[in-house]
Motif scaffolding. Structure first.
Motif, short mmCIF file in Angstrom:
data_model
loop_
_atom_site.label_atom_id
_atom_site.label_comp_id
_atom_site.label_asym_id
_atom_site.label_seq_id
_atom_site.Cartn_x
_atom_site.Cartn_y
_atom_site.Cartn_z
N LYS A 142 0.84 -1.21 0.00
CA LYS A 142 0.00 0.00 0.00
C LYS A 142 0.87 1.26 0.00
N VAL A 143 1.90 1.29 0.83
CA VAL A 143 2.72 2.50 0.88
C VAL A 143 3.43 2.70 -0.46
N CYS A 144 3.86 1.61 -1.09
CA CYS A 144 4.56 1.74 -2.38
C CYS A 144 3.59 2.21 -3.47
N GLN A 145 2.37 1.66 -3.48
CA GLN A 145 1.39 2.09 -4.48
C GLN A 145 1.03 3.55 -4.27
N THR A 146 0.90 3.96 -3.01
CA THR A 146 0.55 5.35 -2.71
C THR A 146 1.68 6.27 -3.14
N LEU A 147 2.91 5.84 -2.90
CA LEU A 147 4.06 6.64 -3.32
C LEU A 147 4.07 6.80 -4.84
N ARG A 148 3.79 5.72 -5.54
CA ARG A 148 3.75 5.78 -7.01
C ARG A 148 2.71 6.81 -7.47
N ALA A 149 1.54 6.77 -6.80
CA ALA A 149 0.48 7.71 -7.18
C ALA A 149 0.93 9.16 -6.90
N ILE A 150 1.55 9.38 -5.75
CA ILE A 150 2.00 10.74 -5.39
C ILE A 150 3.07 11.21 -6.39
#
Ligand SMILES: Cc1ncc(COP(=O)(O)O)c(C=O)c1O
Length: 408
Positions: free
Chosen positions: A389-397
């Motif tokens: 989740k943190v990696c996917q959120t980082l990608r989105a940001i």
């Protein structure tokens, strides 16, 4: 222990998370600041406070006196010490400072420290130079490893203390504290370890480390409430450290002409403090001991390595951790992004991470030209799904497609 015995099973992980209400509210990767406590730790504190409110604070203390005393035994068990070598204080600044200031250095004495040393310790080391004490910082090598040979060659007959931080507050590296301890012992030098990020993350054995003094936080990896810290002082050196403050708990047989100090490390405490928090600390130590520090460390180590690998695959992200031995603290930055804004963006998605300014680990970050970092600190109760989740959120940001990866 075999690998199988050392693994925390999925069933256990579910149980630990069920026992930690916070895991249902937030993805908590800020364990290096303060972990989510197990519910039973908080219940212990609240129940004690309720007893204080209903029956009187001093009356509650009498009722719980054995449990309060037992907390010292639990801490001693956690670090391989004796109960009379443990003091409980409120913050690590006080614990470390009490021991350090109590050592009373004189002009010409020498102290050796490391580049990972925590800022409040460092401020005291800077301060002691005004008294004519020489402080030498040993920097890690270009790979982030502590140069033991350089430590040997820096020691002189005037070296009185080696003071190091095992795990820095903003960096993934670790110091070889047992090897440093062997060198300190060979030369008969006092040895002091800041284990604030270590306790609850990595097994501590003060005898194997060979340290005379060790300070550690409750609120970080031990999952105890804020305002809890313990200080280990080896029996053999207790009399070399002058307590900074004294009350009727630290001093005994008080007459108008003098007093004697308590015959244990509790001479470094004052009497008045929160018994509720002490009990909460004890419950947290018990919880960690029941799981086993070897198993906790194995899981944190694995999850941190997994997290670093996942982060390294995101285009634009640089992981800054160095050294052959790395811990549960992962530090990174993203090209073209302000680290504070990155932290805030993750927090706004319900993911607690932290921002590390150069001040916290001043020498290390200055040496590596790092002005700031984003810090993810994983605990055993974090999951691979949370890392995803943190990696996917980082990608989105960062505006990076979910499937774009850096090819190695
Ligand atoms: C390595 C280290 N030492 C000491 C401290 C200071 O602890 P306290 O805030 O309890 O004084 C910290 C806090 O982040 C730390 O990471």
């Amino acid at each position: 222990m075999s690998n199988k015995e050392i693994t925390i099973s999925n069933e256990e992980l579910d149980q630990f998370r069920t026992e930690t209400s916070g895991t249902r509210h937030v993805i908590h990767f800020n364990n290096a600041a303060a972990s989510l406590p197990p519910d039973m730790v908080i219940e212990t504190v609240i129940n004690y406070l309720r007893d204080e409110a209903l029956f009187g604070a001093y009356e509650a203390e009498r009722k719980y006196i054995n449990q309060i005393d037992h907390v010292y035994e639990l801490i001693a068990k956690l670090i391989g010490a004796e109960k009379d070598e443990v003091a409980i204080l409120e913050n690590a600044g006080t614990a470390w400072g009490t021991a350090f200031k109590g050592l009373q250095f004189k002009s010409g004495d020498e102290i050796i420290t490391c580049e990972l040393e925590y800022i409040s310790n460092l401020i005291n080391l800077i301060d002691i130079r005004k008294a004519g004490v020489k402080v030498t910082v040993i920097n890690n090598d270009e790979h982030g490893n502590f140069p033991l040979g350089q430590l040997e060659s820096t020691i002189t007959e005037r070296t009185k203390l080696i003071a190091v931080t095992h795990i820095p507050s903003s960096g993934g590296g670790m110091l070889p504290i047992e090897a440093i301890g062997r060198i300190a012992k060979q030369h008969g030098i006092l040895y002091m370890v800041d284990a604030c990020q270590t306790a609850g993350q990595y097994p501590i054995d003060v005898k194997a480390i060979g340290c005379n003094i060790l300070s550690a936080n409750g609120r970080k990896y031990l999952r105890a409430p804020r305002g809890t810290v313990f200080l280990f002082v080896d029996k053999a050196v207790q009399d070399q450290i002058k307590p900074l403050l004294l009350d009727q708990h630290a001093a005994r047989n008080v007459t108008i002409d003098g007093y004697t100090l308590r015959p244990d490390a509790r001479r470094f405490e004052l009497y008045e403090k929160s018994r509720a928090l002490t009990l909460g600390l004890g419950k947290a130590v018990e919880y960690a001991l029941n799981i086993g520090l070897d198993r906790i460390w194995a899981r944190i180590h694995w999850l941190a390595a997994h997290t670093r690998n996942e982060l390294r695959m995101i285009p634009g992200i640089t992981v800054h951790d160095m050294g052959d031995q790395q811990c549960g603290i992962i530090t990174f930055s993203a090209d073209g992004f302000d680290n504070k804004e990155l932290r805030d963006a993750l927090v706004s998605h319900g993911i607690n991470v932290s921002f590390g300014a150069a001040t916290a680990t001043l020498i290390y970050m200055t040496n590596r030209q790092l002005k700031s970092l984003v810090r993810i600190s994983v605990h055993y109760y974090n999951t691979e799904a949370e890392v995803f989740k943190v990696c996917q959120t980082l990608r989105a940001i960062l505006g990076v497609p979910a499937d774009a990866i850096v090819c190695k």
